[in-house]
Design an enzyme around this catalytic site. Structure first.
Site, PDB file in Angstrom:
ATOM      1  N   THR A  17       0.830  -1.207   0.000  1.00 54.95           N
ATOM      2  CA  THR A  17       0.000   0.000   0.000  1.00 54.95           C
ATOM      3  C   THR A  17       0.859   1.250   0.000  1.00 54.95           C
ATOM      4  O   THR A  17       0.560   2.231  -0.698  1.00 54.95           O
ATOM      5  CB  THR A  17      -0.937   0.008   1.221  1.00 54.95           C
ATOM      6  OG1 THR A  17      -1.755  -1.162   1.193  1.00 54.95           O
ATOM      7  CG2 THR A  17      -1.835   1.239   1.205  1.00 54.95           C
ATOM      8  N   LYS A  38      -7.942  -1.855  -5.716  1.00 54.50           N
ATOM      9  CA  LYS A  38      -7.598  -3.043  -4.934  1.00 54.50           C
ATOM     10  C   LYS A  38      -8.725  -4.052  -5.101  1.00 54.50           C
ATOM     11  O   LYS A  38      -9.716  -4.027  -4.366  1.00 54.50           O
ATOM     12  CB  LYS A  38      -7.401  -2.684  -3.458  1.00 54.50           C
ATOM     13  CG  LYS A  38      -6.771  -3.822  -2.646  1.00 54.50           C
ATOM     14  CD  LYS A  38      -6.367  -3.348  -1.264  1.00 54.50           C
ATOM     15  CE  LYS A  38      -5.760  -4.488  -0.452  1.00 54.50           C
ATOM     16  NZ  LYS A  38      -4.435  -4.918  -0.962  1.00 54.50           N
ATOM     17  N   ASP A  55      -6.596  -0.188   3.684  1.00 55.72           N
ATOM     18  CA  ASP A  55      -5.685   0.026   2.550  1.00 55.72           C
ATOM     19  C   ASP A  55      -6.439   0.568   1.333  1.00 55.72           C
ATOM     20  O   ASP A  55      -5.969   1.487   0.653  1.00 55.72           O
ATOM     21  CB  ASP A  55      -4.989  -1.280   2.173  1.00 55.72           C
ATOM     22  CG  ASP A  55      -4.005  -1.743   3.238  1.00 55.72           C
ATOM     23  OD1 ASP A  55      -3.677  -0.941   4.136  1.00 55.72           O
ATOM     24  OD2 ASP A  55      -3.581  -2.911   3.179  1.00 55.72           O
ATOM     25  N   ARG A 173      12.115  -0.793   3.831  1.00 58.09           N
ATOM     26  CA  ARG A 173      12.742  -1.190   5.103  1.00 58.09           C
ATOM     27  C   ARG A 173      11.685  -1.262   6.195  1.00 58.09           C
ATOM     28  O   ARG A 173      11.140  -0.238   6.617  1.00 58.09           O
ATOM     29  CB  ARG A 173      13.847  -0.215   5.493  1.00 58.09           C
ATOM     30  CG  ARG A 173      14.626  -0.670   6.718  1.00 58.09           C
ATOM     31  CD  ARG A 173      15.895   0.128   6.910  1.00 58.09           C
ATOM     32  NE  ARG A 173      16.725  -0.448   7.973  1.00 58.09           N
ATOM     33  CZ  ARG A 173      17.976  -0.078   8.227  1.00 58.09           C
ATOM     34  NH1 ARG A 173      18.540   0.868   7.489  1.00 58.09           N
ATOM     35  NH2 ARG A 173      18.652  -0.647   9.199  1.00 58.09           N
ATOM     36  N   PRO A 201      13.108   4.119   3.236  1.00 62.25           N
ATOM     37  CA  PRO A 201      13.641   3.855   4.573  1.00 62.25           C
ATOM     38  C   PRO A 201      12.510   3.576   5.554  1.00 62.25           C
ATOM     39  O   PRO A 201      11.335   3.741   5.225  1.00 62.25           O
ATOM     40  CB  PRO A 201      14.364   5.163   4.922  1.00 62.25           C
ATOM     41  CG  PRO A 201      13.606   6.204   4.153  1.00 62.25           C
ATOM     42  CD  PRO A 201      13.189   5.542   2.867  1.00 62.25           C
ATOM     43  N   GLN A 208       1.220   8.635   5.528  1.00 67.76           N
ATOM     44  CA  GLN A 208       0.886  10.047   5.691  1.00 67.76           C
ATOM     45  C   GLN A 208       1.962  10.968   5.112  1.00 67.76           C
ATOM     46  O   GLN A 208       1.829  12.185   5.177  1.00 67.76           O
ATOM     47  CB  GLN A 208       0.682  10.369   7.178  1.00 67.76           C
ATOM     48  CG  GLN A 208      -0.422   9.570   7.842  1.00 67.76           C
ATOM     49  CD  GLN A 208      -0.499   9.830   9.336  1.00 67.76           C
ATOM     50  OE1 GLN A 208       0.300  10.589   9.909  1.00 67.76           O
ATOM     51  NE2 GLN A 208      -1.462   9.201   9.995  1.00 67.76           N
TER      52      GLN A 208
END
Length: 226
Positions: A17, A38, A55, A173, A201, A208
């Site tokens: 998402t 979706k 989502d 990540r 990252p 948001q």
């Protein structure tokens, strides 16, 4: 001209998402009319407007056109991949008609999958069969954690073996304390034949934030231009 992409992942909760939202943000910056789709969702909750998935709500909000929730997410499931939700079957023709309807309204469409490439909803065929049938280019999201190399390589190989077009992959990540992060990225870059088009990252509440700066659109330049 490619006007849609399908976002799959190495697993559930790897950032599909987030990547879908980032692509929609980038399209908006190019002033391209776009929307998210979706087809199937898991863990939907009952609201005053009916079953809805968080989502899919985010994709709806990130679209540049106003779409009814049912158009964005025609099949919300209350259960997970292997459990029985309130809807136990889905009709592929309905998925295709839903996709075609939105395509007539926009210039670009970002389609988010559910779970991993071979995930099934209530033991039905995986959504990947539908993606291959309609020749939708695929972007693979890899949640960077221990064990992701095996999952990522196997998923990339499966997409290609099925005849799919893997246009790129995104590193997301999800473990901020992972010491081997750079080594994992290097290995994935070496062993996945498609280019790395983004590296996100660890970001709290990523949905948001503006995520466009973490992507390289060169491999997808045709998708991000009129």
């Amino acid at each position: 001209m490619v006007n849609k992409v399908f976002i799959t992942g190495t697993d559930t909760a790897v950032g599909k998402t987030v990547v879908s939202l980032a692509l929609l943000q980038m399209l908006q910056q190019q002033e391209i009319v776009c929307a998210g789709y979706k087809p199937l969702s898991q863990n939907a909750q009952l609201t005053e407007q009916g079953l809805q998935c968080a989502d899919a709500q985010l994709l709806k909000q990130a679209s540049t056109i106003e779409l009814h929730y049912d158009r964005v997410n025609p099949y919300p499931f209350t259960g997970s991949e292997v459990s029985t939700g309130s809807i136990t079957t889905f009709n592929e023709q309905n998925l295709t008609e839903g996709m075609s309807y939105i395509e007539t309204q926009v210039e670009r469409l970002v389609i988010e999958g559910t779970g991993g490439w071979h995930s099934r909803i209530n033991t039905q065929n995986p959504l990947s069969d539908w993606v291959i049938k309609h020749k939708i280019p695929v972007i693979l999201v890899v949640g960077i954690k221990l064990g992701c190399i095996n999952h990522a390589i196997l998923t990339a190989e499966s997409i290609l073996q099925q005849g799919g077009e893997l246009v790129g992959w995104v590193a997301n990540r999800i473990n901020p304390g992972l010491e081997e992060y750079q080594q994992l990225i290097a290995l994935l870059t070496q062993h996945i034949s498609a280019p790395k088009i983004g590296e996100i990252p660890y970001i709290s509440h990523a949905h948001q934030k503006n995520l466009a700066s973490y992507f390289n659109i060169d491999p997808l330049a045709h998708f991000f231009s009129h």
